[in-house]
Design a protein around this motif. Structure first.
Motif, PDB file in Angstrom:
ATOM      1  N   LEU A   1       0.818  -1.206   0.000  1.00 20.08           N
ATOM      2  CA  LEU A   1       0.000   0.000   0.000  1.00 20.08           C
ATOM      3  C   LEU A   1       0.859   1.266   0.000  1.00 20.08           C
ATOM      4  O   LEU A   1       0.357   2.351  -0.301  1.00 20.08           O
ATOM      5  CB  LEU A   1      -0.917   0.021   1.225  1.00 20.08           C
ATOM      6  CG  LEU A   1      -2.035  -1.012   1.234  1.00 20.08           C
ATOM      7  CD1 LEU A   1      -2.708  -1.053   2.601  1.00 20.08           C
ATOM      8  CD2 LEU A   1      -3.052  -0.710   0.149  1.00 20.08           C
ATOM      9  N   LYS A   2       2.121   1.128   0.322  1.00 25.80           N
ATOM     10  CA  LYS A   2       3.011   2.287   0.394  1.00 25.80           C
ATOM     11  C   LYS A   2       3.289   2.820  -1.011  1.00 25.80           C
ATOM     12  O   LYS A   2       3.790   2.086  -1.865  1.00 25.80           O
ATOM     13  CB  LYS A   2       4.318   1.913   1.087  1.00 25.80           C
ATOM     14  CG  LYS A   2       4.126   1.515   2.537  1.00 25.80           C
ATOM     15  CD  LYS A   2       5.428   1.094   3.168  1.00 25.80           C
ATOM     16  CE  LYS A   2       5.193   0.656   4.602  1.00 25.80           C
ATOM     17  NZ  LYS A   2       6.437   0.184   5.226  1.00 25.80           N
ATOM     18  N   PRO A   3       2.960   4.086  -1.256  1.00 23.08           N
ATOM     19  CA  PRO A   3       3.089   4.631  -2.610  1.00 23.08           C
ATOM     20  C   PRO A   3       4.510   4.721  -3.149  1.00 23.08           C
ATOM     21  O   PRO A   3       4.694   4.898  -4.344  1.00 23.08           O
ATOM     22  CB  PRO A   3       2.458   6.027  -2.497  1.00 23.08           C
ATOM     23  CG  PRO A   3       2.438   6.342  -1.054  1.00 23.08           C
ATOM     24  CD  PRO A   3       2.423   5.052  -0.305  1.00 23.08           C
ATOM     25  N   ASP A   4       5.509   4.562  -2.288  1.00 26.30           N
ATOM     26  CA  ASP A   4       6.884   4.651  -2.760  1.00 26.30           C
ATOM     27  C   ASP A   4       7.500   3.281  -3.071  1.00 26.30           C
ATOM     28  O   ASP A   4       8.687   3.182  -3.367  1.00 26.30           O
ATOM     29  CB  ASP A   4       7.756   5.379  -1.733  1.00 26.30           C
ATOM     30  CG  ASP A   4       7.802   4.678  -0.387  1.00 26.30           C
ATOM     31  OD1 ASP A   4       6.885   3.891  -0.071  1.00 26.30           O
ATOM     32  OD2 ASP A   4       8.764   4.922   0.379  1.00 26.30           O
ATOM     33  N   ARG A   5       6.696   2.235  -3.054  1.00 27.98           N
ATOM     34  CA  ARG A   5       7.193   0.878  -3.332  1.00 27.98           C
ATOM     35  C   ARG A   5       6.993   0.537  -4.810  1.00 27.98           C
ATOM     36  O   ARG A   5       5.996   0.897  -5.425  1.00 27.98           O
ATOM     37  CB  ARG A   5       6.460  -0.162  -2.477  1.00 27.98           C
ATOM     38  CG  ARG A   5       6.627   0.026  -0.997  1.00 27.98           C
ATOM     39  CD  ARG A   5       8.048  -0.264  -0.582  1.00 27.98           C
ATOM     40  NE  ARG A   5       8.187  -0.137   0.843  1.00 27.98           N
ATOM     41  CZ  ARG A   5       8.973  -0.883   1.575  1.00 27.98           C
ATOM     42  NH1 ARG A   5       9.725  -1.815   1.013  1.00 27.98           N
ATOM     43  NH2 ARG A   5       9.046  -0.699   2.873  1.00 27.98           N
ATOM     44  N   TYR A   6       7.943  -0.224  -5.356  1.00 31.21           N
ATOM     45  CA  TYR A   6       7.868  -0.588  -6.769  1.00 31.21           C
ATOM     46  C   TYR A   6       6.627  -1.414  -7.089  1.00 31.21           C
ATOM     47  O   TYR A   6       6.045  -1.277  -8.167  1.00 31.21           O
ATOM     48  CB  TYR A   6       9.127  -1.331  -7.216  1.00 31.21           C
ATOM     49  CG  TYR A   6      10.348  -0.438  -7.247  1.00 31.21           C
ATOM     50  CD1 TYR A   6      10.410   0.643  -8.120  1.00 31.21           C
ATOM     51  CD2 TYR A   6      11.418  -0.669  -6.404  1.00 31.21           C
ATOM     52  CE1 TYR A   6      11.513   1.478  -8.147  1.00 31.21           C
ATOM     53  CE2 TYR A   6      12.537   0.160  -6.426  1.00 31.21           C
ATOM     54  CZ  TYR A   6      12.572   1.235  -7.299  1.00 31.21           C
ATOM     55  OH  TYR A   6      13.672   2.060  -7.323  1.00 31.21           O
ATOM     56  N   SER A   7       6.207  -2.259  -6.158  1.00 28.90           N
ATOM     57  CA  SER A   7       5.000  -3.059  -6.396  1.00 28.90           C
ATOM     58  C   SER A   7       3.779  -2.158  -6.570  1.00 28.90           C
ATOM     59  O   SER A   7       2.883  -2.456  -7.358  1.00 28.90           O
ATOM     60  CB  SER A   7       4.771  -4.047  -5.253  1.00 28.90           C
ATOM     61  OG  SER A   7       4.579  -3.365  -4.026  1.00 28.90           O
ATOM     62  N   ASN A   8       3.758  -1.062  -5.848  1.00 26.39           N
ATOM     63  CA  ASN A   8       2.667  -0.095  -5.953  1.00 26.39           C
ATOM     64  C   ASN A   8       2.753   0.621  -7.307  1.00 26.39           C
ATOM     65  O   ASN A   8       1.748   0.765  -8.002  1.00 26.39           O
ATOM     66  CB  ASN A   8       2.781   0.893  -4.786  1.00 26.39           C
ATOM     67  CG  ASN A   8       1.579   1.788  -4.627  1.00 26.39           C
ATOM     68  OD1 ASN A   8       1.309   2.602  -5.499  1.00 26.39           O
ATOM     69  ND2 ASN A   8       0.899   1.657  -3.509  1.00 26.39           N
ATOM     70  N   PHE A   9       3.963   1.031  -7.682  1.00 29.41           N
ATOM     71  CA  PHE A   9       4.165   1.685  -8.986  1.00 29.41           C
ATOM     72  C   PHE A   9       3.678   0.794 -10.124  1.00 29.41           C
ATOM     73  O   PHE A   9       3.050   1.266 -11.067  1.00 29.41           O
ATOM     74  CB  PHE A   9       5.644   1.995  -9.249  1.00 29.41           C
ATOM     75  CG  PHE A   9       6.294   2.991  -8.351  1.00 29.41           C
ATOM     76  CD1 PHE A   9       5.590   3.993  -7.707  1.00 29.41           C
ATOM     77  CD2 PHE A   9       7.669   2.937  -8.158  1.00 29.41           C
ATOM     78  CE1 PHE A   9       6.223   4.914  -6.882  1.00 29.41           C
ATOM     79  CE2 PHE A   9       8.316   3.852  -7.327  1.00 29.41           C
ATOM     80  CZ  PHE A   9       7.592   4.835  -6.687  1.00 29.41           C
ATOM     81  N   VAL A  10       4.020  -0.499 -10.047  1.00 24.76           N
ATOM     82  CA  VAL A  10       3.702  -1.384 -11.164  1.00 24.76           C
ATOM     83  C   VAL A  10       2.194  -1.572 -11.304  1.00 24.76           C
ATOM     84  O   VAL A  10       1.688  -1.674 -12.425  1.00 24.76           O
ATOM     85  CB  VAL A  10       4.465  -2.723 -11.081  1.00 24.76           C
ATOM     86  CG1 VAL A  10       3.776  -3.741 -10.208  1.00 24.76           C
ATOM     87  CG2 VAL A  10       4.679  -3.301 -12.475  1.00 24.76           C
ATOM     88  N   VAL A  11       1.460  -1.588 -10.206  1.00 22.80           N
ATOM     89  CA  VAL A  11      -0.003  -1.687 -10.303  1.00 22.80           C
ATOM     90  C   VAL A  11      -0.536  -0.478 -11.060  1.00 22.80           C
ATOM     91  O   VAL A  11      -1.351  -0.620 -11.981  1.00 22.80           O
ATOM     92  CB  VAL A  11      -0.667  -1.818  -8.911  1.00 22.80           C
ATOM     93  CG1 VAL A  11      -2.186  -1.722  -9.030  1.00 22.80           C
ATOM     94  CG2 VAL A  11      -0.264  -3.119  -8.238  1.00 22.80           C
ATOM     95  N   HIS A  12      -0.067   0.711 -10.706  1.00 25.17           N
ATOM     96  CA  HIS A  12      -0.501   1.925 -11.410  1.00 25.17           C
ATOM     97  C   HIS A  12      -0.173   1.849 -12.899  1.00 25.17           C
ATOM     98  O   HIS A  12      -1.018   2.150 -13.748  1.00 25.17           O
ATOM     99  CB  HIS A  12       0.165   3.165 -10.797  1.00 25.17           C
ATOM    100  CG  HIS A  12      -0.435   3.602  -9.511  1.00 25.17           C
ATOM    101  ND1 HIS A  12      -1.560   4.392  -9.438  1.00 25.17           N
ATOM    102  CD2 HIS A  12      -0.078   3.333  -8.232  1.00 25.17           C
ATOM    103  CE1 HIS A  12      -1.867   4.612  -8.170  1.00 25.17           C
ATOM    104  NE2 HIS A  12      -0.980   3.970  -7.413  1.00 25.17           N
ATOM    105  N   LYS A  13       1.044   1.431 -13.215  1.00 26.16           N
ATOM    106  CA  LYS A  13       1.482   1.374 -14.616  1.00 26.16           C
ATOM    107  C   LYS A  13       0.654   0.349 -15.414  1.00 26.16           C
ATOM    108  O   LYS A  13       0.243   0.622 -16.543  1.00 26.16           O
ATOM    109  CB  LYS A  13       2.970   1.009 -14.669  1.00 26.16           C
ATOM    110  CG  LYS A  13       3.610   1.205 -15.997  1.00 26.16           C
ATOM    111  CD  LYS A  13       4.488   2.426 -15.959  1.00 26.16           C
ATOM    112  CE  LYS A  13       5.298   2.553 -17.206  1.00 26.16           C
ATOM    113  NZ  LYS A  13       5.467   3.946 -17.578  1.00 26.16           N
TER     114      LYS A  13
END
Length: 120
Positions: free
Chosen positions: A12-24
Motif C-alpha cells: 500500500l506504500k506509494p513509494d514501493r515498486y509493487s505499488n508503482f507497477v499496479v498503477h502502470k
C-alpha cells in the motif's frame, strides 16, 4: 495484447515498486489482480489478503523475497500462468526449477522497465 497480471507482494506504500507497477499496469489497460499482506486498494485494484483462485492469469510479477516465496510455490503453479517475472531482489533459482518442471516460462527482469519499453 493486454495481459491479466497478478502482482504478488503488492504494498500500500506509494513509494514501493509493487505499488508503482499496479498503477502502470492499470494505466496501460492490463487487467490486474493483487495479493498483499494488508487490505486496501491501489489504483482502484483491491488487494486480496487471501490467495484467490484467479483464472486466466497470464503473468505473475513477484515482489516477495526468495524466503517468502516458498509459501507461494504451489499457489503460483496452480494458476498456470504463461510467465512469472522475478523483479530485482526476488531472484530464486529454486523457484526457477519448479516453474521449469511445470513448463511455466520465467524471466528475471523489472516489470516497470518492461512496461516502459513496450516489452511487457
Amino acid at each position: 495484447m493486454k495481459k491479466k497480471t497478478l502482482v504478488l507482494g503488492v504494498s500500500l506504500k506509494p513509494d514501493r515498486y509493487s505499488n508503482f507497477v499496479v498503477h502502470k499496469l492499470v494505466n496501460q489497460g492490463h487487467e490486474v489482480v493483487a495479493y498483499g499482506l494488508k487490505n486496501g486498494q491501489v489504483a482502484g485494484v483491491t488487494i486480496d489478503t487471501e490467495l484467490m483462485p484467479y483464472e486466466n492469469v497470464h503473468t505473475v510479477t513477484l515482489y516477495a523475497n526468495p524466503k517468502s516465496q516458498k509459501g507461494y510455490y504451489d499457489y503460483v503453479v496452480s494458476l498456470k500462468p504463461k510467465r512469472v517475472i522475478f523483479n530485482p531482489g526476488t531472484e530464486n533459482p529454486e523457484f526457477y526449477k519448479i516453474l521449469k518442471e511445470h513448463h511455466i516460462f520465467y524471466e528475471v527482469a523489472c516489470s516497470l522497465v518492461l512496461l516502459s519499453t513496450n516489452q511487457y
